[in-house]
Design an enzyme around this catalytic site. Structure first.
Site, PDB file in Angstrom:
ATOM      1  N   MET A  81       0.820  -1.212   0.000  1.00 56.31           N
ATOM      2  CA  MET A  81       0.000   0.000   0.000  1.00 56.31           C
ATOM      3  C   MET A  81       0.856   1.266   0.000  1.00 56.31           C
ATOM      4  SD  MET A  81      -2.990  -1.065   2.737  1.00 56.31           S
ATOM      5  CE  MET A  81      -3.991   0.391   2.416  1.00 56.31           C
ATOM      6  N   HIS A  82       0.211   2.380  -0.344  1.00 54.86           N
ATOM      7  CA  HIS A  82       0.695   3.745  -0.116  1.00 54.86           C
ATOM      8  C   HIS A  82       1.824   4.216  -1.031  1.00 54.86           C
ATOM      9  CE1 HIS A  82      -1.646   3.223   3.506  1.00 54.86           C
ATOM     10  NE2 HIS A  82      -0.742   2.472   4.100  1.00 54.86           N
ATOM     11  N   ASP A 240      -2.662  -4.942  -0.149  1.00 58.08           N
ATOM     12  CA  ASP A 240      -2.187  -6.207   0.421  1.00 58.08           C
ATOM     13  C   ASP A 240      -2.948  -6.597   1.681  1.00 58.08           C
ATOM     14  OD1 ASP A 240      -1.036  -4.205   1.986  1.00 58.08           O
ATOM     15  OD2 ASP A 240       1.020  -4.922   1.742  1.00 58.08           O
TER      16      ASP A 240
END
Length: 499
Positions: A81-82, A240
Protein backbone atom coordinates in the site's frame (compact mmCIF):
# COMPACT_ATOMS: atom_id res chain seq x y z
CA UNK A 1 -9.42 -28.01 -14.43
CA UNK A 2 -9.69 -24.23 -14.44
CA UNK A 3 -7.14 -21.91 -12.80
CA UNK A 4 -6.57 -18.33 -11.71
CA UNK A 5 -3.38 -16.47 -10.83
CA UNK A 6 -2.84 -14.27 -7.79
CA UNK A 7 0.05 -11.79 -8.01
CA UNK A 8 1.20 -10.33 -4.68
CA UNK A 9 3.57 -7.40 -5.16
CA UNK A 10 5.29 -7.19 -1.80
CA UNK A 11 8.04 -4.93 -0.46
CA UNK A 12 10.87 -7.40 -1.00
CA UNK A 13 9.51 -9.75 -3.68
CA UNK A 14 6.64 -10.53 -6.00
CA UNK A 15 4.89 -13.81 -5.18
CA UNK A 16 2.80 -15.49 -7.88
CA UNK A 17 0.30 -18.28 -7.19
CA UNK A 18 -1.45 -20.55 -9.68
CA UNK A 19 -4.64 -21.73 -7.95
CA UNK A 20 -7.20 -24.27 -9.13
CA UNK A 21 -10.97 -24.31 -8.61
CA UNK A 22 -10.64 -25.98 -5.21
CA UNK A 23 -8.22 -23.40 -3.84
CA UNK A 24 -5.20 -25.68 -4.19
CA UNK A 25 -1.93 -24.00 -5.12
CA UNK A 26 -0.71 -25.77 -8.25
CA UNK A 27 2.42 -23.65 -8.76
CA UNK A 28 4.20 -20.93 -6.81
CA UNK A 29 6.99 -18.58 -7.89
CA UNK A 30 8.75 -15.84 -5.90
CA UNK A 31 11.00 -13.23 -7.49
CA UNK A 32 12.93 -10.87 -5.17
CA UNK A 33 13.95 -7.26 -5.74
CA UNK A 34 15.97 -4.76 -3.69
CA UNK A 35 15.13 -1.64 -1.73
CA UNK A 36 16.87 1.65 -2.48
CA UNK A 37 17.72 3.41 0.79
CA UNK A 38 19.89 6.46 0.15
CA UNK A 39 19.66 7.75 3.71
CA UNK A 40 17.92 7.08 7.00
CA UNK A 41 14.15 7.22 6.57
CA UNK A 42 14.22 6.89 2.78
CA UNK A 43 12.79 3.79 1.07
CA UNK A 44 12.35 3.60 -2.70
CA UNK A 45 12.15 1.08 -5.55
CA UNK A 46 12.45 1.22 -9.31
CA UNK A 47 8.96 0.39 -10.67
CA UNK A 48 10.43 -1.27 -13.73
CA UNK A 49 11.93 -4.02 -11.59
CA UNK A 50 8.43 -4.90 -10.34
CA UNK A 51 7.30 -5.34 -13.93
CA UNK A 52 10.39 -7.28 -15.00
CA UNK A 53 10.20 -9.67 -12.07
CA UNK A 54 6.45 -10.16 -12.46
CA UNK A 55 6.79 -11.05 -16.14
CA UNK A 56 9.77 -13.29 -15.35
CA UNK A 57 7.78 -15.00 -12.59
CA UNK A 58 4.77 -15.58 -14.84
CA UNK A 59 7.08 -17.04 -17.48
CA UNK A 60 8.63 -19.40 -14.90
CA UNK A 61 5.16 -20.39 -13.73
CA UNK A 62 4.13 -21.37 -17.25
CA UNK A 63 7.28 -23.44 -17.84
CA UNK A 64 6.03 -26.02 -15.34
CA UNK A 65 2.33 -25.82 -16.25
CA UNK A 66 1.24 -28.93 -18.13
CA UNK A 67 -2.33 -27.88 -18.81
CA UNK A 68 -3.93 -25.72 -21.49
CA UNK A 69 -3.14 -22.02 -20.92
CA UNK A 70 -6.72 -21.24 -22.04
CA UNK A 71 -7.81 -22.79 -18.73
CA UNK A 72 -5.99 -20.05 -16.81
CA UNK A 73 -9.01 -17.80 -16.83
CA UNK A 74 -8.09 -14.80 -14.71
CA UNK A 75 -5.40 -12.82 -12.93
CA UNK A 76 -5.74 -10.41 -10.04
CA UNK A 77 -3.36 -8.51 -7.83
CA UNK A 78 -2.41 -7.65 -4.28
CA UNK A 79 0.09 -4.92 -3.59
CA UNK A 80 2.07 -3.03 -0.99
CA UNK A 81 0.00 0.00 0.00
CA UNK A 82 0.70 3.74 -0.12
CA UNK A 83 3.68 3.73 -2.50
CA UNK A 84 3.83 6.64 -4.95
CA UNK A 85 4.44 6.11 -8.69
CA UNK A 86 4.29 9.34 -10.72
CA UNK A 87 3.70 9.20 -14.48
CA UNK A 88 4.10 11.93 -17.10
CA UNK A 89 1.79 12.67 -20.05
CA UNK A 90 3.28 9.70 -21.93
CA UNK A 91 2.74 7.47 -18.87
CA UNK A 92 6.47 7.22 -18.29
CA UNK A 93 7.78 6.93 -14.72
CA UNK A 94 9.20 10.25 -13.49
CA UNK A 95 11.20 9.02 -10.48
CA UNK A 96 11.70 5.99 -8.26
CA UNK A 97 8.61 4.96 -6.32
CA UNK A 98 8.53 6.22 -2.72
CA UNK A 99 7.36 3.30 -0.57
CA UNK A 100 5.01 2.85 2.36
CA UNK A 101 7.87 2.54 4.87
CA UNK A 102 9.52 5.81 3.82
CA UNK A 103 9.41 8.35 6.65
CA UNK A 104 10.72 11.57 5.04
CA UNK A 105 7.36 13.38 5.00
CA UNK A 106 6.84 14.60 8.57
CA UNK A 107 6.72 18.25 7.44
CA UNK A 108 4.18 17.42 4.75
CA UNK A 109 1.93 15.70 7.31
CA UNK A 110 1.94 18.92 9.33
CA UNK A 111 1.15 20.87 6.16
CA UNK A 112 -1.91 18.66 5.61
CA UNK A 113 -3.17 19.35 9.14
CA UNK A 114 -2.52 23.08 8.75
CA UNK A 115 -4.35 23.40 5.43
CA UNK A 116 -7.07 20.74 5.70
CA UNK A 117 -7.48 20.45 9.47
CA UNK A 118 -7.09 17.29 11.49
CA UNK A 119 -10.77 16.79 12.23
CA UNK A 120 -11.83 17.54 8.67
CA UNK A 121 -9.25 15.06 7.38
CA UNK A 122 -10.59 12.41 9.76
CA UNK A 123 -14.14 13.16 8.67
CA UNK A 124 -13.32 12.66 4.98
CA UNK A 125 -10.65 9.96 5.00
CA UNK A 126 -11.16 8.39 8.48
CA UNK A 127 -7.37 8.37 8.89
CA UNK A 128 -4.63 10.58 10.27
CA UNK A 129 -1.88 12.11 8.14
CA UNK A 130 1.01 9.65 8.49
CA UNK A 131 4.41 9.58 6.82
CA UNK A 132 3.65 6.28 5.16
CA UNK A 133 0.57 7.46 3.25
CA UNK A 134 0.57 8.57 -0.38
CA UNK A 135 -0.65 12.15 -0.09
CA UNK A 136 2.32 13.33 2.04
CA UNK A 137 4.61 11.79 -0.60
CA UNK A 138 2.85 13.72 -3.36
CA UNK A 139 3.32 16.91 -1.36
CA UNK A 140 7.00 16.08 -0.72
CA UNK A 141 7.65 15.80 -4.46
CA UNK A 142 5.62 18.99 -5.02
CA UNK A 143 7.69 20.85 -2.42
CA UNK A 144 11.13 19.33 -2.92
CA UNK A 145 11.16 18.27 -6.58
CA UNK A 146 8.84 20.77 -8.35
CA UNK A 147 10.42 20.16 -11.75
CA UNK A 148 9.32 16.52 -11.50
CA UNK A 149 5.94 17.28 -9.98
CA UNK A 150 5.08 19.74 -12.75
CA UNK A 151 5.47 16.93 -15.29
CA UNK A 152 3.18 14.55 -13.40
CA UNK A 153 -0.17 13.76 -15.04
CA UNK A 154 -1.29 10.82 -12.90
CA UNK A 155 -0.20 8.78 -9.90
CA UNK A 156 -0.55 5.08 -9.23
CA UNK A 157 0.16 2.69 -6.41
CA UNK A 158 2.66 -0.15 -6.98
CA UNK A 159 0.36 -2.99 -8.04
CA UNK A 160 -1.68 -0.60 -10.19
CA UNK A 161 1.47 0.30 -12.14
CA UNK A 162 2.26 -3.37 -12.74
CA UNK A 163 -1.32 -4.00 -13.84
CA UNK A 164 -1.09 -1.03 -16.21
CA UNK A 165 2.09 -2.43 -17.77
CA UNK A 166 0.37 -5.80 -18.25
CA UNK A 167 -2.84 -4.40 -19.73
CA UNK A 168 -2.32 -0.80 -20.84
CA UNK A 169 -5.24 0.25 -18.58
CA UNK A 170 -4.97 2.87 -15.82
CA UNK A 171 -6.99 2.57 -12.62
CA UNK A 172 -6.99 2.11 -8.84
CA UNK A 173 -9.30 0.06 -6.62
CA UNK A 174 -11.04 1.49 -3.57
CA UNK A 175 -9.11 -0.55 -0.99
CA UNK A 176 -5.78 0.85 -2.19
CA UNK A 177 -7.18 4.34 -2.82
CA UNK A 178 -8.34 4.41 0.82
CA UNK A 179 -4.68 4.42 1.86
CA UNK A 180 -3.78 7.55 -0.11
CA UNK A 181 -5.51 10.14 2.16
CA UNK A 182 -7.24 11.47 -0.96
CA UNK A 183 -10.33 9.24 -0.94
CA UNK A 184 -13.62 10.13 0.66
CA UNK A 185 -14.06 6.67 2.13
CA UNK A 186 -17.80 6.91 2.79
CA UNK A 187 -18.67 8.33 -0.64
CA UNK A 188 -16.04 6.22 -2.51
CA UNK A 189 -14.89 9.25 -4.49
CA UNK A 190 -11.68 11.25 -4.72
CA UNK A 191 -11.95 14.27 -2.42
CA UNK A 192 -12.03 17.44 -4.50
CA UNK A 193 -11.98 19.39 -1.24
CA UNK A 194 -8.61 17.96 -0.14
CA UNK A 195 -7.13 18.39 -3.61
CA UNK A 196 -8.24 22.03 -3.75
CA UNK A 197 -6.99 22.86 -0.25
CA UNK A 198 -3.55 21.45 -1.10
CA UNK A 199 -3.33 22.87 -4.65
CA UNK A 200 -3.28 19.43 -6.26
CA UNK A 201 -4.92 18.95 -9.64
CA UNK A 202 -7.69 16.41 -9.16
CA UNK A 203 -6.89 14.98 -12.61
CA UNK A 204 -3.78 13.49 -11.02
CA UNK A 205 -6.06 10.87 -9.42
CA UNK A 206 -6.74 7.81 -11.58
CA UNK A 207 -10.18 6.26 -12.29
CA UNK A 208 -11.61 4.20 -9.41
CA UNK A 209 -12.77 0.58 -9.71
CA UNK A 210 -13.98 -2.27 -7.48
CA UNK A 211 -11.36 -4.85 -6.50
CA UNK A 212 -13.21 -7.65 -8.29
CA UNK A 213 -13.92 -5.57 -11.41
CA UNK A 214 -12.58 -6.78 -14.74
CA UNK A 215 -10.30 -4.10 -16.18
CA UNK A 216 -8.98 -5.67 -19.38
CA UNK A 217 -6.88 -8.49 -20.80
CA UNK A 218 -3.17 -9.13 -21.12
CA UNK A 219 -1.43 -7.19 -23.86
CA UNK A 220 -0.19 -9.31 -26.74
CA UNK A 221 3.40 -8.43 -25.83
CA UNK A 222 3.03 -9.66 -22.25
CA UNK A 223 1.13 -12.74 -23.40
CA UNK A 224 4.00 -13.58 -25.74
CA UNK A 225 6.66 -12.94 -23.07
CA UNK A 226 4.93 -15.08 -20.45
CA UNK A 227 3.25 -17.83 -22.46
CA UNK A 228 -0.21 -16.84 -21.20
CA UNK A 229 -3.20 -16.31 -23.46
CA UNK A 230 -4.02 -12.74 -24.47
CA UNK A 231 -7.65 -13.55 -23.57
CA UNK A 232 -6.75 -14.02 -19.89
CA UNK A 233 -9.11 -11.77 -17.92
CA UNK A 234 -7.50 -9.19 -15.61
CA UNK A 235 -9.19 -7.98 -12.42
CA UNK A 236 -8.27 -4.87 -10.46
CA UNK A 237 -7.17 -6.51 -7.20
CA UNK A 238 -6.65 -4.85 -3.86
CA UNK A 239 -4.35 -3.53 -1.19
CA UNK A 240 -2.19 -6.21 0.42
CA UNK A 241 -3.98 -5.97 3.74
CA UNK A 242 -7.42 -6.16 2.12
CA UNK A 243 -6.29 -9.16 0.07
CA UNK A 244 -4.69 -10.73 3.14
CA UNK A 245 -8.05 -10.41 4.86
CA UNK A 246 -9.85 -12.01 1.91
CA UNK A 247 -7.24 -14.78 1.76
CA UNK A 248 -7.81 -15.50 5.46
CA UNK A 249 -11.60 -15.42 5.26
CA UNK A 250 -12.08 -12.11 7.10
CA UNK A 251 -15.36 -11.52 5.31
CA UNK A 252 -17.93 -11.11 8.08
CA UNK A 253 -18.34 -9.24 11.33
CA UNK A 254 -16.46 -10.77 14.28
CA UNK A 255 -13.51 -11.98 12.20
CA UNK A 256 -10.02 -10.66 13.10
CA UNK A 257 -6.67 -11.20 11.42
CA UNK A 258 -3.08 -10.91 12.60
CA UNK A 259 -0.57 -10.83 9.77
CA UNK A 260 3.21 -10.64 10.17
CA UNK A 261 5.10 -9.65 7.05
CA UNK A 262 7.65 -6.86 6.75
CA UNK A 263 5.12 -4.89 8.76
CA UNK A 264 2.59 -6.38 11.15
CA UNK A 265 -1.16 -5.90 10.98
CA UNK A 266 -4.15 -6.47 13.22
CA UNK A 267 -7.24 -6.23 11.01
CA UNK A 268 -10.92 -6.57 11.84
CA UNK A 269 -13.93 -6.69 9.49
CA UNK A 270 -16.43 -3.83 9.60
CA UNK A 271 -19.89 -3.92 8.02
CA UNK A 272 -20.34 -0.15 8.13
CA UNK A 273 -18.32 3.03 7.74
CA UNK A 274 -19.76 4.86 10.74
CA UNK A 275 -17.64 3.69 13.68
CA UNK A 276 -15.35 6.24 15.29
CA UNK A 277 -11.90 5.12 16.45
CA UNK A 278 -10.67 8.75 16.66
CA UNK A 279 -7.94 7.96 14.16
CA UNK A 280 -6.20 5.58 16.57
CA UNK A 281 -6.38 2.81 13.97
CA UNK A 282 -6.83 2.89 10.20
CA UNK A 283 -10.29 2.66 8.62
CA UNK A 284 -10.24 1.48 5.00
CA UNK A 285 -12.51 0.19 2.26
CA UNK A 286 -12.32 -3.60 2.01
CA UNK A 287 -11.61 -5.55 -1.17
CA UNK A 288 -14.96 -7.25 -0.60
CA UNK A 289 -17.91 -5.30 -2.04
CA UNK A 290 -19.51 -2.65 0.20
CA UNK A 291 -17.42 -3.55 3.24
CA UNK A 292 -14.72 -1.94 5.36
CA UNK A 293 -12.01 -2.92 7.80
CA UNK A 294 -10.16 -1.37 10.69
CA UNK A 295 -6.47 -1.97 11.10
CA UNK A 296 -3.57 -1.31 13.45
CA UNK A 297 -0.01 -1.48 12.14
CA UNK A 298 3.40 -2.34 13.57
CA UNK A 299 5.83 -0.90 11.04
CA UNK A 300 8.73 -3.28 11.68
CA UNK A 301 7.29 -6.66 12.61
CA UNK A 302 8.93 -9.30 10.45
CA UNK A 303 11.43 -6.64 9.45
CA UNK A 304 12.76 -6.60 13.03
CA UNK A 305 13.50 -10.32 12.87
CA UNK A 306 14.95 -10.02 9.35
CA UNK A 307 17.21 -7.17 10.47
CA UNK A 308 18.53 -9.23 13.38
CA UNK A 309 19.15 -12.23 11.13
CA UNK A 310 20.97 -10.17 8.49
CA UNK A 311 23.23 -8.55 11.08
CA UNK A 312 23.89 -11.48 13.44
CA UNK A 313 23.00 -14.70 11.57
CA UNK A 314 23.32 -13.89 7.90
CA UNK A 315 24.20 -17.42 6.77
CA UNK A 316 21.47 -19.17 8.74
CA UNK A 317 17.89 -20.00 7.81
CA UNK A 318 15.05 -18.60 9.93
CA UNK A 319 14.20 -22.06 11.27
CA UNK A 320 17.71 -22.36 12.66
CA UNK A 321 17.56 -18.88 14.17
CA UNK A 322 14.30 -19.73 15.97
CA UNK A 323 15.26 -23.27 16.93
CA UNK A 324 16.03 -22.65 20.62
CA UNK A 325 13.43 -20.03 21.54
CA UNK A 326 11.27 -22.57 23.39
CA UNK A 327 14.20 -23.08 25.78
CA UNK A 328 13.92 -19.42 26.82
CA UNK A 329 11.32 -18.62 29.50
CA UNK A 330 8.55 -16.05 29.12
CA UNK A 331 10.13 -12.63 29.48
CA UNK A 332 13.36 -13.68 27.72
CA UNK A 333 15.33 -13.78 30.97
CA UNK A 334 14.59 -10.12 31.68
CA UNK A 335 15.27 -8.85 28.15
CA UNK A 336 12.69 -6.77 26.31
CA UNK A 337 12.60 -5.42 22.74
CA UNK A 338 10.66 -2.48 21.30
CA UNK A 339 10.31 -3.02 17.51
CA UNK A 340 10.58 0.63 16.49
CA UNK A 341 13.51 0.21 14.10
CA UNK A 342 11.54 1.93 11.30
CA UNK A 343 9.51 4.28 13.49
CA UNK A 344 6.04 3.23 14.64
CA UNK A 345 2.47 3.53 13.40
CA UNK A 346 -0.02 2.18 15.98
CA UNK A 347 -0.59 3.57 18.53
CA UNK A 348 2.20 6.16 18.62
CA UNK A 349 2.37 7.59 15.06
CA UNK A 350 6.03 8.50 15.42
CA UNK A 351 8.48 8.38 12.51
CA UNK A 352 11.43 9.39 14.71
CA UNK A 353 11.17 6.75 17.45
CA UNK A 354 13.71 3.93 17.21
CA UNK A 355 14.01 0.45 18.66
CA UNK A 356 15.43 -0.60 21.98
CA UNK A 357 16.67 -3.65 23.80
CA UNK A 358 15.97 -3.11 27.51
CA UNK A 359 17.54 -5.14 30.29
CA UNK A 360 20.64 -6.53 28.53
CA UNK A 361 23.36 -8.11 30.60
CA UNK A 362 26.32 -10.41 29.96
CA UNK A 363 24.31 -13.56 30.70
CA UNK A 364 22.06 -13.14 27.70
CA UNK A 365 22.57 -15.42 24.72
CA UNK A 366 21.44 -15.01 21.13
CA UNK A 367 18.32 -17.09 21.75
CA UNK A 368 17.25 -14.61 24.46
CA UNK A 369 17.47 -11.77 21.96
CA UNK A 370 15.48 -13.73 19.37
CA UNK A 371 12.67 -14.55 21.80
CA UNK A 372 12.65 -10.94 23.04
CA UNK A 373 12.17 -9.78 19.43
CA UNK A 374 9.20 -12.10 18.97
CA UNK A 375 7.66 -10.97 22.26
CA UNK A 376 8.23 -7.30 21.39
CA UNK A 377 6.60 -7.66 17.98
CA UNK A 378 3.61 -9.42 19.55
CA UNK A 379 3.31 -6.81 22.33
CA UNK A 380 3.23 -4.09 19.68
CA UNK A 381 0.47 -5.92 17.80
CA UNK A 382 -1.40 -6.35 21.09
CA UNK A 383 -1.61 -2.57 21.41
CA UNK A 384 -3.92 -2.65 18.37
CA UNK A 385 -5.93 -5.54 19.82
CA UNK A 386 -6.30 -3.51 23.01
CA UNK A 387 -7.63 -0.48 21.08
CA UNK A 388 -10.24 -2.64 19.34
CA UNK A 389 -11.37 -4.11 22.64
CA UNK A 390 -11.54 -0.69 24.28
CA UNK A 391 -13.92 0.34 21.49
CA UNK A 392 -16.28 -2.55 22.12
CA UNK A 393 -15.02 -5.15 19.63
CA UNK A 394 -15.13 -8.76 20.79
CA UNK A 395 -11.83 -10.43 19.82
CA UNK A 396 -11.80 -14.04 20.97
CA UNK A 397 -10.73 -15.74 17.73
CA UNK A 398 -7.84 -14.53 15.57
CA UNK A 399 -6.59 -16.00 12.31
CA UNK A 400 -2.79 -15.71 12.14
CA UNK A 401 -0.98 -15.55 8.80
CA UNK A 402 2.46 -14.63 7.52
CA UNK A 403 5.75 -15.18 9.31
CA UNK A 404 4.07 -15.31 12.70
CA UNK A 405 2.13 -18.41 11.63
CA UNK A 406 5.20 -20.41 10.63
CA UNK A 407 6.47 -21.17 14.13
CA UNK A 408 4.49 -23.05 16.78
CA UNK A 409 6.15 -21.29 19.70
CA UNK A 410 5.27 -17.92 18.22
CA UNK A 411 1.67 -19.01 17.59
CA UNK A 412 1.31 -20.05 21.24
CA UNK A 413 2.91 -16.76 22.27
CA UNK A 414 0.23 -14.92 20.27
CA UNK A 415 -2.54 -16.91 21.97
CA UNK A 416 -1.08 -16.05 25.41
CA UNK A 417 -0.40 -12.34 24.76
CA UNK A 418 -3.66 -11.66 22.90
CA UNK A 419 -5.58 -13.95 25.30
CA UNK A 420 -7.48 -15.35 22.35
CA UNK A 421 -7.79 -18.54 20.32
CA UNK A 422 -5.34 -18.43 17.40
CA UNK A 423 -6.22 -20.30 14.20
CA UNK A 424 -3.56 -21.42 11.73
CA UNK A 425 -4.86 -22.11 8.23
CA UNK A 426 -4.11 -25.38 6.44
CA UNK A 427 -2.65 -23.66 3.38
CA UNK A 428 -1.84 -20.08 4.28
CA UNK A 429 -0.84 -18.00 1.28
CA UNK A 430 -1.77 -14.55 2.55
CA UNK A 431 -2.49 -11.69 0.13
CA UNK A 432 -1.59 -13.79 -2.93
CA UNK A 433 -4.48 -16.14 -2.13
CA UNK A 434 -6.77 -13.15 -1.63
CA UNK A 435 -5.80 -11.89 -5.08
CA UNK A 436 -6.50 -15.33 -6.57
CA UNK A 437 -9.89 -15.37 -4.82
CA UNK A 438 -10.76 -11.99 -6.33
CA UNK A 439 -9.97 -13.44 -9.75
CA UNK A 440 -12.04 -16.57 -9.04
CA UNK A 441 -14.97 -14.46 -7.88
CA UNK A 442 -14.56 -12.12 -10.85
CA UNK A 443 -14.56 -15.09 -13.24
CA UNK A 444 -17.92 -16.16 -11.81
CA UNK A 445 -16.78 -19.34 -10.10
CA UNK A 446 -18.62 -18.28 -6.93
CA UNK A 447 -21.56 -15.99 -6.21
CA UNK A 448 -19.80 -14.33 -3.24
CA UNK A 449 -16.29 -14.05 -1.86
CA UNK A 450 -17.49 -15.79 1.32
CA UNK A 451 -18.61 -18.76 -0.78
CA UNK A 452 -15.15 -18.77 -2.34
CA UNK A 453 -13.52 -18.68 1.12
CA UNK A 454 -15.63 -21.63 2.26
CA UNK A 455 -14.25 -23.66 -0.66
CA UNK A 456 -10.66 -22.41 -0.64
CA UNK A 457 -9.79 -22.08 3.06
CA UNK A 458 -9.49 -24.66 5.86
CA UNK A 459 -8.30 -24.37 9.48
CA UNK A 460 -5.37 -26.63 10.35
CA UNK A 461 -4.87 -26.11 14.07
CA UNK A 462 -5.94 -23.88 16.96
CA UNK A 463 -3.77 -22.55 19.78
CA UNK A 464 -5.49 -21.67 23.04
CA UNK A 465 -4.25 -19.24 25.72
CA UNK A 466 -2.70 -20.85 28.80
CA UNK A 467 -3.95 -19.02 31.92
CA UNK A 468 -0.58 -19.03 33.69
CA UNK A 469 1.14 -17.62 30.60
CA UNK A 470 -1.58 -15.01 30.11
CA UNK A 471 -0.95 -13.63 33.61
CA UNK A 472 2.82 -13.43 33.11
CA UNK A 473 2.42 -11.66 29.79
CA UNK A 474 -0.07 -9.18 31.25
CA UNK A 475 2.63 -8.06 33.70
CA UNK A 476 5.28 -7.91 30.99
CA UNK A 477 2.97 -5.98 28.67
CA UNK A 478 2.58 -3.22 31.26
CA UNK A 479 6.38 -2.93 31.33
CA UNK A 480 6.55 -2.93 27.53
CA UNK A 481 4.16 0.04 27.35
CA UNK A 482 6.59 2.08 29.44
CA UNK A 483 9.38 1.83 26.84
CA UNK A 484 7.95 4.34 24.37
CA UNK A 485 7.43 7.24 26.80
CA UNK A 486 10.79 6.47 28.44
CA UNK A 487 12.75 6.64 25.16
CA UNK A 488 10.89 9.11 22.95
CA UNK A 489 12.84 12.23 23.98
CA UNK A 490 16.16 10.44 23.85
CA UNK A 491 15.46 9.22 20.33
CA UNK A 492 14.49 12.70 19.18
CA UNK A 493 17.82 14.04 20.48
CA UNK A 494 19.70 11.27 18.67
CA UNK A 495 18.12 12.20 15.31
CA UNK A 496 20.88 14.69 14.44
CA UNK A 497 23.50 11.92 14.61
CA UNK A 498 21.77 9.61 12.13
CA UNK A 499 22.94 9.41 8.55
Amino acid sequence: MKYVIGIDLGTSAVKILLVNQHGEVAQEVTKPYPLIQEKSGYSEQNPQIWVDQTISGLSDLLQYFEGDVQNIEGISFSGQMHGLVLLDENRQVLRNAILWNDTRTTEECQEIYARVGKQRLLKITKNLALDGFTLPKILWVKNKEPEIFNQAKTFLLPKDYVRYKLTGKIGMDYSDAAGTLLLNISEKQWSKEICNLLDINGDLCPPLVESSQEVGCLSSEVAYATGLSSTTRIFAGGADNACGAIGAGILEDGKTLVSVGTSGVVLSYEETNNKDFQGRVHYFNHGAPNAFYTMGVTLAAGHSLTWFKQVFAKEEEFDELLRDINDVPIGSNGLMFAPYISGERTPHVDAAIRGSFIGMDSSHERKDFVRAILEGITFSLHESVEIFRENGKNIDIIISIGGGAKNEVWLQMQADIFNARIIKLHSEQGPGMGAAMLAAYGCGWFSTLKECADEFLMAERSYYPKPENVQKYKRLYQLYKKIYPATVLLNNELMEFRN
